[in-house]
Every structure is written in structure tokens, then in C-alpha cells.
Design a protein around this motif. Structure first.
Motif, short mmCIF file in Angstrom:
data_model
loop_
_atom_site.label_atom_id
_atom_site.label_comp_id
_atom_site.label_asym_id
_atom_site.label_seq_id
_atom_site.Cartn_x
_atom_site.Cartn_y
_atom_site.Cartn_z
N PRO A 290 1.03 -1.33 -0.04
CA PRO A 290 0.03 -0.11 0.07
C PRO A 290 0.62 1.25 0.16
CG PRO A 290 -0.13 -1.18 2.21
CD PRO A 290 0.54 -2.14 1.35
N GLY A 291 2.15 1.13 0.35
CA GLY A 291 3.08 2.52 0.28
C GLY A 291 3.32 2.89 -1.40
N TRP A 351 4.83 3.94 -7.72
CA TRP A 351 5.87 4.32 -7.19
C TRP A 351 5.78 4.58 -5.53
CZ3 TRP A 351 7.92 9.50 -5.54
CH2 TRP A 351 6.96 10.31 -5.36
N ASN A 352 7.09 4.44 -5.00
CA ASN A 352 6.89 4.79 -3.50
C ASN A 352 8.14 5.89 -3.32
OD1 ASN A 352 9.29 3.61 -3.32
ND2 ASN A 352 8.70 1.68 -2.55
N PRO A 353 8.18 6.46 -2.21
CA PRO A 353 9.30 7.56 -1.69
C PRO A 353 10.71 7.25 -1.99
CG PRO A 353 7.49 7.63 -0.39
CD PRO A 353 7.02 6.35 -0.86
N GLU A 354 10.76 6.03 -1.96
CA GLU A 354 12.38 5.32 -2.37
C GLU A 354 12.80 5.50 -3.80
OE1 GLU A 354 10.27 3.78 0.02
OE2 GLU A 354 11.16 5.23 1.46
N GLY A 355 11.58 5.57 -4.66
CA GLY A 355 11.86 5.53 -5.89
C GLY A 355 11.60 4.07 -6.78
N GLU A 356 11.28 3.24 -5.82
CA GLU A 356 10.76 1.83 -6.45
C GLU A 356 9.61 2.09 -7.43
OE1 GLU A 356 12.04 -1.41 -3.16
OE2 GLU A 356 10.45 -0.20 -2.65
N CYS A 357 9.66 1.26 -8.39
CA CYS A 357 8.30 1.59 -9.36
C CYS A 357 7.88 0.27 -9.83
CB CYS A 357 8.71 2.90 -10.19
SG CYS A 357 10.10 2.50 -11.47
#
Length: 438
Positions: A290-291, A351-357
Motif C-alpha cells: 500500500p505504500g 511508485w514509492n518515496p524510495e523511487g521503487e516503481c
């Protein structure tokens, strides 16, 4: 509130938008009382089969939607509207489009899910045409005059009767999003590439829980997969509809998801559903953390082909590069399998704040043989879509070392000469170099 009664009583004077969905069988003449102000007219979901011959009286009209009605012919009077830019007649019964029916300032035309066998050559006389949606018709050819529409960026021609892709289509300088699956094209243009590792998962093993979301192609639920001889596993279950979407066939989307195989920037497919009580087609996929959130929203009526980002979207330089690198990597993976995603957009990226997409939504995906003479052009069309995405990321990112090189890469990805653009292998190489310089 009864909008039709308000219209008839004169209580909507000066309105710029009018939405009427109340079983209309005839065009209400009272709409002409709004001729000096009306810009958006939405008559979707009625039982209309014609529009008045004097529709051109609506001098300010910019947007007209008449989807899900009973039109058998595209009304010729539409061509009289001088300001009309967006026209939508999805899911009617249209068989004929008169040459005079196309408004001169047309920018976005939606004729999805009709019975059209040919389009007039006058379509090429619409120089502003940017978005053309024709999936689910009976077309055997496209008007050659479309080669003059140099602003065309998005074309949907899936699920028609086209025997091949015209060469001129693949030279359009701004084309970035193309969907053509489900046509009777030769060889691997229409044959899904199943890597052969997709398991069948019986419906009885799935404990379907709450709805996660609904799209044009189907419903997604959270579920518990009760795996034989393994621990239960939370998953997402997508059940596909059989209807034609704006992109094409939902079942083609399912085949493309399977054919895409495994990549760190794809949502993993665990298996194909079998034994559904209503014989629905579906997939079992990894449940997304969910992030993750959509990078942007889809285009609006005004932006046409450009995604809408939240006004406060700002990205750390490293995060922006990580997203760009991840999407370029998965695009290279897909192209290596002979798959064009067809809808490479920020609104299809989680995407998430770490840049994973993760790249999702394969509704516009199409197949092509890697050894075909058109393969390179098809790949470079998608490179332009990536170039536009890279530009959006750079616009919203913090200052970074080597920005000039990235801006140069972005420009080369979007250059009008289709075959002169880099491929995704080269794009990945340059993004890696940029990452190392941070």
C-alpha cells in the motif's frame, strides 16, 4: 434536481457545461438557448439516433460526448461546429462517417466500439488531430491522408480488421502511444508470446475478499490464495470483462501480462485462473504494497495527451533517476520479448518515496516479431513516450549533477525522426552513467 426540467424552464442560462442522461430519444431544442455559452455537452447514456441539422448554432461548443446511444451514422452536422475540439461517440452502432462530419479544429476523436468499415480521407484535413481512438470497429485500412496529421500522438486501432500497419503511421513525428492488437496481421503481430511458465490456479483455491479497484478492463480484488502444501498467500485477483475498452480487448491485456514474464519493475503474475463458475478469465498477481501510489493522474480534456501531476509533486534527484531507470529497464525487457506496452505513461506507474516503481496496465499492449522490418520503428515510438516521461520527471526533480546530459537524452528520445531515436538499451546505459555521477 431534474436538469432537463431546469433547462426547459430556462434556469440554466449562461451554463458552460450540460450533462443530460435521462433516456432522451430526441435532441432537446432548448439546448440552443445556451448557444452563446455552452462549451461542453455530454449526452452519453441516452437513446439518441440523430442530432439536429443546425447543430452549428452552438458556436462556443468545444466538447461533445454522445457515447452509449443508438447512432448508426456519425452526424454530418457536427462538422458545422467551428470550435469543436473533442468528439466522443463510443459504443454506438455507427457504420458510416460522412466526409463533411469532421469539425475543422478536431483534436480528439473517440469512435471506439462501433461498426465502422472505413473513414473518410477528410480526416487528414484535421491538422490539430492529436488523439484518435478507433478500437473495436471493422476497419480494413486507415485513410492515407492521416499521414498529414503531424500532431498525432495517441492512436488506438486494436480489434479491427487491419491486415497490416501502414508504413506512414510509423513515421509520424509525435506518435508515442500506439495500440493495434487483435487485428488479423501476419505471424507474431497477433500471436501472444507465452513464456510457458504460467500456472493454472483453480478458483476453489482463492478466498476472494474486498474490492481493490475497478478499471475499464476488469475488477481487482484482494484474495487469499490457499496454496496446496504451502502457506496461504495474500494476492490480487483480476477478473477481466469481455467488452471492448478504449484500448482494445481486455483478454489481450491478460495475454500481454502473461507474456511479459518476470521483471523487478512489473507486477508478478502468479497464475491464470481456471474453473471460475461464470467462466470468467482472470489472473492471480502479487499484492502491491500500500505504500505505492500512482505517479500521476490521467490526461484531462484540456491536456488531451498529457498526464496531470499533483501540483506539489517534487522528486529528489536520485528518486527521479531511479524511476526513470526502472521504467527504461522494463521497457527494454518488453521490447526484447516483442511487446510494445502502448501506454507508457506516469498514470500507469506505481511508485514509492524510495523511487521503487512498477509499470502496470497492459490494456494497450501489442505484439510484433523482432525480425520484422517495422520492429525498430515500433520500439522507437515507445521511446518517445519514455522521453516525455523523462521530461516530466526532470521538471519536478531537484537540482542534479549531469542534468544537461539527461536533457540531451530526453531531446533525442523525442526527436521527430523516429528511427534516429536511441533504443532502450542505450537509454539504460546513459541513465546508469547519470546515476553514478550523483
Amino acid at each position: 434536481m431534474n436538469i432537463l426540467e431546469d433547462l426547459q424552464a430556462g434556469r440554466l442560462a449562461g451554463s458552460k457545461r450540460l450533462d443530460l442522461a435521462c433516456g432522451l430519444t430526441e435532441f432537446p431544442r432548448e439546448i440552443f438557448t445556451l448557444a452563446d455559452s455552452l462549451e461542453v455537452l455530454n449526452l452519453t447514456g441516452n437513446a439518441l439516433s440523430s442530432l439536429p441539422d443546425d447543430l452549428g448554432r452552438l458556436q462556443q461548443l468545444r466538447v461533445l460526448f454522445c457515447s452509449e446511444n443508438q447512432f448508426s451514422e456519425f452526424p454530418a452536422s457536427i462538422g458545422q461546429c467551428p470550435q469543436l475540439r473533442i468528439v466522443g461517440f463510443k459504443a454506438n452502432r455507427i457504420e458510416h462517417v460522412p466526409a463533411s462530419a469532421l469539425p475543422p479544429r478536431l483534436r480528439w476523436l473517440i469512435l471506439t466500439d462501433n461498426r465502422i468499415t472505413e473513414l473518410p480521407e477528410t480526416l487528414g484535413d484535421c491538422p490539430d488531430l492529436q488523439k484518435l481512438m478507433l478500437a473495436g470497429n471493422r476497419l480494413t485500412a486507415l485513410p492515407a491522408s492521416l499521414a498529414r496529421c503531424r500532431q498525432l500522438e495517441l492512436v488506438r486501432i486494436a480489434a479491427n480488421r487491419l491486415p497490416h500497419l501502414p508504413d506512414w503511421l510509423l513515421t509520424l513525428p509525435r506518435l508515442a502511444w500506439l495500440a493495434y492488437a487483435g487485428n488479423p496481421m501476419p505471424g507474431d503481430f497477433s500471436t501472444p508470446h507465452d513464456p510457458g511458465h504460467t500456472a493454472d490456479i483453480d478458483w476453489s483455491q482463492l478466498d476472494v475478499q474486498h474490492l481493490l479497484g475497478e478499471g475499464a478492463s476488469g475488477l481487482i480484488h484482494q484474495a487469499l490464495w490457499r496454496r496446496p502444501e504451502c502457506a496461504d498467500m495474500p494476492v490480487a485477483v483480476k477478473l477481466y470483462k469481455g467488452d471492448i475498452t478504449s484500448d482494445g480487448s481486455p483478454l489481450n491485456e491478460m495475454n500481454a501480462c502473461i507474456a511479459a514474464g518476470i521483471h523487478r519493475n512489473l507486477i508478478r503474475v502468479e497464475g491464470r485462473i481456471s474453473g471460475h463458475p461464470q467462466a470468467c478469465s482472470g489472473l492471480v498477481m502479487d499484492l502491491i504494497d500500500p505504500g505505492f501510489a500512482n505517479l500521476a493522474g490521467p490526461p484531462s480534456l484540456d491536456s488531451c495527451t498529457r498526464d496531470i501531476y499533483a501540483a506539489d509533486t517534487r522528486l529528489d534527484a536520485a528518486v527521479a533517476l531511479r524511476i526513470a531507470s526502472g521504467i527504461a529497464s522494463v521497457a527494454a525487457h518488453l521490447h526484447g520479448l516483442g511487446i510494445a506496452h502502448g501506454d507508457l505513461y506516469a498514470h500507469n506507474i506505481l511508485w514509492n518515496p524510495e523511487g521503487e516503481c512498477l509499470l502496470g496496465d497492459f490494456g494497450a499492449a501489442s505484439f510484433y516479431p523482432l525480425d520484422d522490418r517495422q520492429a525498430v520503428a515500433l520500439q522507437r515510438i515507445e521511446v518517445r513516450a519514455f522521453g516525455l516521461l523523462l521530461g516530466e520527471l526532470l521538471e519536478r526533480s531537484d537540482a542534479m549533477a549531469g542534468r544537461e546530459k539527461l536533457e540531451d537524452l530526453q531531446a533525442r528520445c523525442c526527436q521527430p525522426n523516429v528511427l534516429a531515436r536511441p533504443d532502450f538499451t542505450q537509454v539504460c546505459k546513459e541513465l546508469l552513467q547519470a546515476t553514478r555521477s550523483l
